[in-house]
Design an enzyme around this catalytic site. Structure first.
Site, PDB file in Angstrom:
ATOM      1  CD  GLU A 379      -2.896  -1.099   2.397  1.00 13.24           C
ATOM      2  OE1 GLU A 379      -4.072  -1.360   2.156  1.00 13.24           O
ATOM      3  OE2 GLU A 379      -2.458  -0.810   3.526  1.00 13.24           O
ATOM      4  CB  VAL A 380       4.030   2.316  -1.526  1.00 15.74           C
ATOM      5  CG1 VAL A 380       4.769   3.633  -1.714  1.00 15.74           C
ATOM      6  CG2 VAL A 380       4.840   1.361  -0.653  1.00 15.74           C
TER       7      VAL A 380
END
Ligand code: NAG
Ligand code: NAG
Ligand code: NAG
Ligand code: NAG
Ligand code: NAG
Ligand code: NAG
Ligand code: NAG
Length: 608
Positions: A379-380
């Site tokens: 989830e960058v």
């Protein structure tokens, strides 16, 4: 002797054993087990050469408050009050330390953590009569091969966990295995043959028993997030004990995240001093070692994750210069999956220096207890880098090479310490990074992702969120402004509905994976993200649902005929496992009313 699986389903209530063994035959004879039972630990017949190191006789004193006194061959009683006293807590336990503990624990399970199985019998059930019983007085433990050196911290598959267990009609019990961990697994199964008698003692109704057992998957774990909410060392140990009792062998500690940094790093003390929720809600270096040792003594390898570069905002509290896009409000969701937003800067030598110091401190403390280190990478959020003064862009073409450098730096350092890196799937599938062949990729988003990971030649861990996320289905933890509340009613979370045990049990880790790539699926994990879980409800959030995942991982999703496993066959065993967990102090959730478990198939649907 009857073959278990050929029995009519209902004739075999209270037939025990979770996860189901590969081969399991049993009769219906009653045997009691003496509290003075001795466990004789040695090399198997015909194996000389390493016998001397492994000869112990454990004799348990009858006096109940001295249960934990174990006698070795040298004669002395060693007083042991807890698992911490097995082996040298600063080092990885040896195979002998593990078996030592497993014998102590098996005895305690049978005599102190048993349960009276009335829920698994009709109302007119009568317990066996102890006065007319044959007693088991000795359990032989036979090690068939010398343990590999890294018995406590194996790479997947490096330690064999198979075991054979026999119990004759006249009470001769033998457990043999090719490793000390196999002996542990066999002892775990052994305890599940016994029930507490309402007057006194413990008995089985399954003699004779013949089992051969081995896991389908090498990596079988639970992931616990201890950043969103804090869990005490005691809570975590209870979780590890429970997963080991389900024959899981990995405990993944998601120890830091954006919301708090509860891990003491002695060379960077400010991280937890400022980043923990409170100064006392911290895992000290001693606690951390203690947890790793506790897991290892149970034949469980603890895998520590420092999630990065996203999920790191808590670093801002001590090192504001390292974090970009910190706590943007109110539109935090442009920059992160959860508040507070923030990410490690992506093109910063200060970040590199910080990570060098951090991992130089942490990795040597992991090395004695694990072969792995998880560098995160889920989830960058690319938009956060528009606010990163070292990058000022959300363009993939700009970010991707920087991310490659970031992960290469981290993984070089992990490898230099002799550890194998694990990453979340996005690093490979979304960022399209080039990862070393050694890197294990942990999937969470879909079965297609697993197929892509193995297609690229990487080893994969499964844990599809639509099946194995334990947090799902509780509803939102976000609060909605009245202006948008109505359109979000009834406030479901993104991964609703709640995944009940049957849904978890229906998950096949090999779904969609071609035959020639299945060997790359090492196993998987059930995930306990903790936004809405804390020490008050953690036991019932994880158990017994994670046990369903444990059986899929140990026994496989298909039965011996290649069919999906039957809920009707599994349900009474899982209900029994739930009772066993409760008896060992784990507040596992109830899954059936007693009416259903008292009479086999009354609560089944669809039987022909
Ligand atoms: C325990 O292990 C540590 C680290 O290897 C060592 O320094 C210490 O002497 C050991 N203690 C005992 C009692 O063996
Ligand atoms: C031990 O290893 C042997 C040889 O590889 C194998 O046949 C056996 O199934 C293994 N497990 C047990 C419990 O003996
Ligand atoms: C990364 O930082 C270096 C040195 O500060 C700079 O020269 C370079 O342009 C930066 N890269 C990007 C993509 O901003
Ligand atoms: C980058 O930012 C622009 C402007 O805010 C936005 O339109 C675009 O969707 C963003 N790109 C990514 C990959 O997030
Ligand atoms: C991913 O990387 C490979 C090789 O580096 C390249 O061939 C491919 O086009 C890339 N795909 C994307 C979506 O960037
Ligand atoms: C077996 O389970 C899978 C889901 O894992 C499902 O797709 C399939 O339809 C099931 N097979 C049968 C015969 O019910
Ligand atoms: C379950 O109940 C049925 C009657 O509904 C009875 O015939 C049967 O014997 C019961 N089975 C067991 C195991 O008690």
């Amino acid at each position: 002797m009857k073959l278990y699986l050929s029995l009519p389903l209902f004739a075999s209530l209270a037939s025990a054993i979770w996860p189901i063994p590969v081969q399991y035959e049993h009769g219906d004879g009653v045997l009691f087990i003496s509290e003075h039972v001795s466990f004789n630990w040695g090399a198997g017949a015909g194996n000389v050469g390493f016998t001397d190191q492994h000869e112990n006789t454990y004799i348990f004193r009858a006096n109940s408050d001295e249960i934990s006194h174990v006698q070795d061959q040298q004669g002395g009683y060693r007083k042991r009050a807890s698992s911490d006293e097995y082996g040298n807590a600063s080092e990885a336990p040896t195979g002998d330390d593990m078996v030592d503990y497993a014998v102590y624990s098996a005895h305690r399970t049978i005599f102190k953590r048993g349960f009276v199985p009335w829920k698994f019998h009709p109302r007119d059930w009568e317990e066996p009569d102890p006065d007319e019983a044959t007693y088991i007085t000795e359990v032989k433990l036979e090690l068939l091969q010398e343990d590999p050196e890294d018995i406590a911290k194996p790479l997947a598959g490096a330690v064999e966990e198979s075991y054979a267990l026999t119990l004759t009609k006249d009470g001769q019990a033998t457990i043999s295995a090719n490793s000390s961990v196999g002996i542990i697994r066999g002892l775990t199964t052994f305890t599940q043959l016994f029930f507490q008698h309402s007057k006194e003692g413990a008995y089985t109704t399954l003699a004779p028993v013949k089992i051969f057992d081995a896991p389908k998957f090498q990596h079988r774990g639970v992931n616990l997030d201890v950043s969103r909410n804090y869990f005490s060392v005691k809570d975590i140990k209870r979780t590890i004990d429970a997963l080991a009792y389900n024959k899981m062998n990995r405990f993944h500690l998601h120890v830091t995240d954006s919301q708090s940094w509860p891990l003491e790093i002695p060379s960077l003390p400010e991280l937890s001093e400022k980043g923990a929720y409170r100064p006392d809600l911290v895992y000290s270096a001693d606690d951390f070692r203690d947890l790793q040792h506790f897991a290892a003594i149970h034949g469980v390898e603890m895998i520590t994750e420092i999630d990065m570069p996203g999920h790191t905002s808590s670093i801002y509290l001590s090192h504001p210069d390292l974090i970009a896009a910190y706590n943007v409000q109110p539109n935090w969701n442009t920059y992160a999956a959860e508040p507070p937003s923030g990410t490690l800067k992506l093109n910063s030598s200060a970040v590199s220096d910080f990570l060098e110091t951090l991992l130089d401190d942490l990795l040597p403390r992991i090395y004695p207890f694990s072969s792995y280190f998880h560098t995160g990478g889920d989830e960058v959020n690319k938009n956060a880098y528009t606010l990163d003064d070292t990058v000022q862009s959300n363009d993939t073409a700009v970010l991707q090479p920087l991310m490659q450098k970031f992960i290469d730096r981290n993984h070089d350092q992990v490898r230099a310490m002799g550890l194998t890196p694990i990453v979340w799937e996005e690093m490979l599938l979304e960022w399209n990074l080039t990862l070393g062949d050694d890197v294990i990729v942990q999937s969470w988003q879909s079965d297609e992702a697993v197929a892509q990971i193995v297609e690229k030649g990487h080893k994969a861990l499964v844990g599809n969120y639509q099946y194995w996320y334990l947090d799902c289905g509780k509803g939102q933890w976000l609060n909605f402004d009245p202006s948008i509340a109505a359109s979000n009613w009834p406030f479901n979370d993104y991964c609703a509905p709640y995944h009940n045990w049957r849904a978890m049990y229906s998950y096949d880790p090999l779904s969609g994976v071609p035959d020639d790539k299945q060997h790359l699926v090492l196993g998987g994990e059930a995930h306990m993200w903790a936004e809405q879980t804390d020490p008050v409800n953690v036991d019932r959030m994880i158990w017994p649902r994670a046990a369903a995942a444990a059986e899929v991982l140990w026994s496989g999703a298909k039965d011996e005929n290649g069919q999906n496993r039957s809920q009707i066959e599994a349900a009474p065993r899982l209900s029994e496992m739930r009772e066993r967990l409760v008896a060992r102090g784990v507040g596992a959730d109830a899954i059936q009313m007693s009416y259903c478990t008292m009479n086999g198939t009354q609560c089944a649907l669809g039987l022909s």
